[in-house]
Design a protein around this motif. Structure first.
Motif, mmCIF file in Angstrom:
data_model
loop_
_atom_site.group_PDB
_atom_site.id
_atom_site.type_symbol
_atom_site.label_atom_id
_atom_site.label_comp_id
_atom_site.label_asym_id
_atom_site.label_seq_id
_atom_site.Cartn_x
_atom_site.Cartn_y
_atom_site.Cartn_z
ATOM 1 N N ARG A 1 -10.200 -18.720 22.833
ATOM 2 C CA ARG A 1 -10.938 -17.605 23.440
ATOM 3 C C ARG A 1 -10.374 -16.268 22.955
ATOM 4 O O ARG A 1 -11.129 -15.319 22.727
ATOM 5 C CB ARG A 1 -10.883 -17.705 24.961
ATOM 6 C CG ARG A 1 -11.713 -18.895 25.464
ATOM 7 C CD ARG A 1 -11.811 -18.928 26.942
ATOM 8 N NE ARG A 1 -12.731 -17.864 27.339
ATOM 9 C CZ ARG A 1 -12.906 -17.476 28.583
ATOM 10 N NH1 ARG A 1 -12.241 -18.055 29.558
ATOM 11 N NH2 ARG A 1 -13.756 -16.511 28.873
ATOM 12 N N MET A 2 -9.055 -16.189 22.800
ATOM 13 C CA MET A 2 -8.463 -14.960 22.254
ATOM 14 C C MET A 2 -8.957 -14.739 20.836
ATOM 15 O O MET A 2 -9.340 -13.620 20.479
ATOM 16 C CB MET A 2 -6.932 -15.024 22.287
ATOM 17 C CG MET A 2 -6.348 -14.812 23.653
ATOM 18 S SD MET A 2 -4.555 -14.526 23.672
ATOM 19 C CE MET A 2 -3.910 -15.901 22.793
ATOM 20 N N ALA A 3 -8.955 -15.777 20.021
ATOM 21 C CA ALA A 3 -9.399 -15.668 18.629
ATOM 22 C C ALA A 3 -10.862 -15.246 18.544
ATOM 23 O O ALA A 3 -11.254 -14.522 17.624
ATOM 24 C CB ALA A 3 -9.185 -16.993 17.906
ATOM 25 N N ALA A 4 -11.671 -15.659 19.519
ATOM 26 C CA ALA A 4 -13.091 -15.317 19.542
ATOM 27 C C ALA A 4 -13.345 -13.931 20.135
ATOM 28 O O ALA A 4 -14.483 -13.487 20.206
ATOM 29 C CB ALA A 4 -13.862 -16.366 20.346
ATOM 30 N N LYS B 1 -4.045 -15.404 11.650
ATOM 31 C CA LYS B 1 -4.981 -15.103 12.742
ATOM 32 C C LYS B 1 -4.496 -13.851 13.470
ATOM 33 O O LYS B 1 -3.338 -13.729 13.806
ATOM 34 C CB LYS B 1 -5.042 -16.259 13.750
ATOM 35 C CG LYS B 1 -5.562 -17.548 13.172
ATOM 36 C CD LYS B 1 -6.972 -17.742 13.588
ATOM 37 C CE LYS B 1 -7.445 -19.115 13.105
ATOM 38 N NZ LYS B 1 -8.766 -19.389 13.509
ATOM 39 N N ALA B 2 -5.408 -12.961 13.715
ATOM 40 C CA ALA B 2 -5.071 -11.724 14.419
ATOM 41 C C ALA B 2 -5.424 -11.863 15.905
ATOM 42 O O ALA B 2 -6.289 -11.185 16.416
ATOM 43 C CB ALA B 2 -5.811 -10.546 13.791
ATOM 44 N N LEU B 3 -4.756 -12.765 16.594
ATOM 45 C CA LEU B 3 -5.060 -13.027 17.998
ATOM 46 C C LEU B 3 -4.667 -11.871 18.912
ATOM 47 O O LEU B 3 -5.280 -11.664 19.945
ATOM 48 C CB LEU B 3 -4.317 -14.280 18.483
ATOM 49 C CG LEU B 3 -4.758 -15.610 17.915
ATOM 50 C CD1 LEU B 3 -3.892 -16.723 18.493
ATOM 51 C CD2 LEU B 3 -6.211 -15.869 18.237
ATOM 52 N N LEU B 4 -3.631 -11.160 18.569
ATOM 53 C CA LEU B 4 -3.040 -10.212 19.493
ATOM 54 C C LEU B 4 -3.517 -8.774 19.321
ATOM 55 O O LEU B 4 -3.203 -7.919 20.132
ATOM 56 C CB LEU B 4 -1.511 -10.252 19.363
ATOM 57 C CG LEU B 4 -0.879 -11.638 19.462
ATOM 58 C CD1 LEU B 4 0.626 -11.546 19.291
ATOM 59 C CD2 LEU B 4 -1.234 -12.308 20.766
ATOM 60 N N GLU B 5 -4.295 -8.496 18.274
ATOM 61 C CA GLU B 5 -4.637 -7.120 17.934
ATOM 62 C C GLU B 5 -5.469 -6.396 18.982
ATOM 63 O O GLU B 5 -5.291 -5.214 19.186
ATOM 64 C CB GLU B 5 -5.371 -7.075 16.591
ATOM 65 C CG GLU B 5 -4.461 -7.348 15.420
ATOM 66 C CD GLU B 5 -5.215 -7.313 14.105
ATOM 67 O OE1 GLU B 5 -6.422 -7.004 14.094
ATOM 68 O OE2 GLU B 5 -4.585 -7.593 13.074
ATOM 69 N N HIS B 6 -6.394 -7.065 19.631
ATOM 70 C CA HIS B 6 -7.331 -6.377 20.522
ATOM 71 C C HIS B 6 -7.043 -6.620 21.993
ATOM 72 O O HIS B 6 -7.908 -6.383 22.836
ATOM 73 C CB HIS B 6 -8.763 -6.799 20.186
ATOM 74 C CG HIS B 6 -9.108 -6.549 18.748
ATOM 75 N ND1 HIS B 6 -9.219 -5.281 18.231
ATOM 76 C CD2 HIS B 6 -9.305 -7.401 17.718
ATOM 77 C CE1 HIS B 6 -9.499 -5.363 16.936
ATOM 78 N NE2 HIS B 6 -9.558 -6.633 16.600
ATOM 79 N N LEU B 7 -5.845 -7.050 22.294
ATOM 80 C CA LEU B 7 -5.492 -7.348 23.678
ATOM 81 C C LEU B 7 -4.706 -6.216 24.310
ATOM 82 O O LEU B 7 -3.914 -5.548 23.641
ATOM 83 C CB LEU B 7 -4.645 -8.625 23.750
ATOM 84 C CG LEU B 7 -5.308 -9.918 23.321
ATOM 85 C CD1 LEU B 7 -4.280 -11.029 23.226
ATOM 86 C CD2 LEU B 7 -6.403 -10.293 24.300
#
Length: 168
Positions: free
Chosen positions: A86-89, A115-121
């Motif tokens: 869900r983070m990746a999406a 994977k840029a999982l953390l960029e938009h959190l």
């Protein structure tokens, strides 16, 4: 307050509840209450806890026994895959941290090569010790709770989000 409530539910009254919920404040309350040289203090805690409380009490001459009564461990990667997906999406907006161990475990599980999982959190922290750990892990904390409780953490999220909505 939650710990005092849990004690009370087992018939044990907390003698002191510090105004700030971190080890330094617990030591300060005990010292102000008259902790004397030679007093014996048992510190049941997490295996991974900081050494601040025992160190401060020993510096006052107290005999301190530390009893690790639990340890924090990350869940199996497979159990967090749905959340990571869900983070990746881009379906996750915020992550909360309630302790330094949650930060370290999250960072270990969430970092994926390529994977840029953390960029938009947005990351939210329960207090300064947890925030410092997040920074050490390369995470930028959007807001930190003023009162180091779950209610304080929720308030920090609401205030931060409300402030951001006003700026838009």
């Amino acid at each position: 307050p939650a710990t005092a409530e849990e004690l009370a539910s087992h018939g044990v009254a907390a003698d002191f509840v510090p105004g700030e919920y971190r080890a330094e404040a617990v030591a300060d309350v005990l010292i102000e209450a008259g902790l004397a040289r030679g007093d014996w203090v048992l510190v049941p805690r997490a295996l991974e806890a900081r050494e601040v409380l025992p160190r401060m009490l020993r510096a006052r001459g107290a005999r301190v026994d530390v009893a690790p009564v639990y340890r924090t461990v990350p869940p199996p990667r497979a159990s967090v895959e749905p959340a990571l997906s869900r983070m990746a999406a881009g379906e996750v907006d915020a992550v909360t941290f309630t302790s330094s161990s949650t930060v370290r475990n999250f960072a270990r599980l969430a970092r994926r090569p390529g994977k840029a999982l953390l960029e938009h959190l947005d990351f939210y922290s329960i207090g300064p010790i947890t925030t410092a750990t997040a920074r050490d892990e390369g995470l930028s904390v959007a807001a930190e709770a003023e009162e180091y409780t779950i209610v304080g953490l929720v308030n920090a999220i609401v205030e931060h989000r409300a402030g951001r909505a006003k700026r838009k």
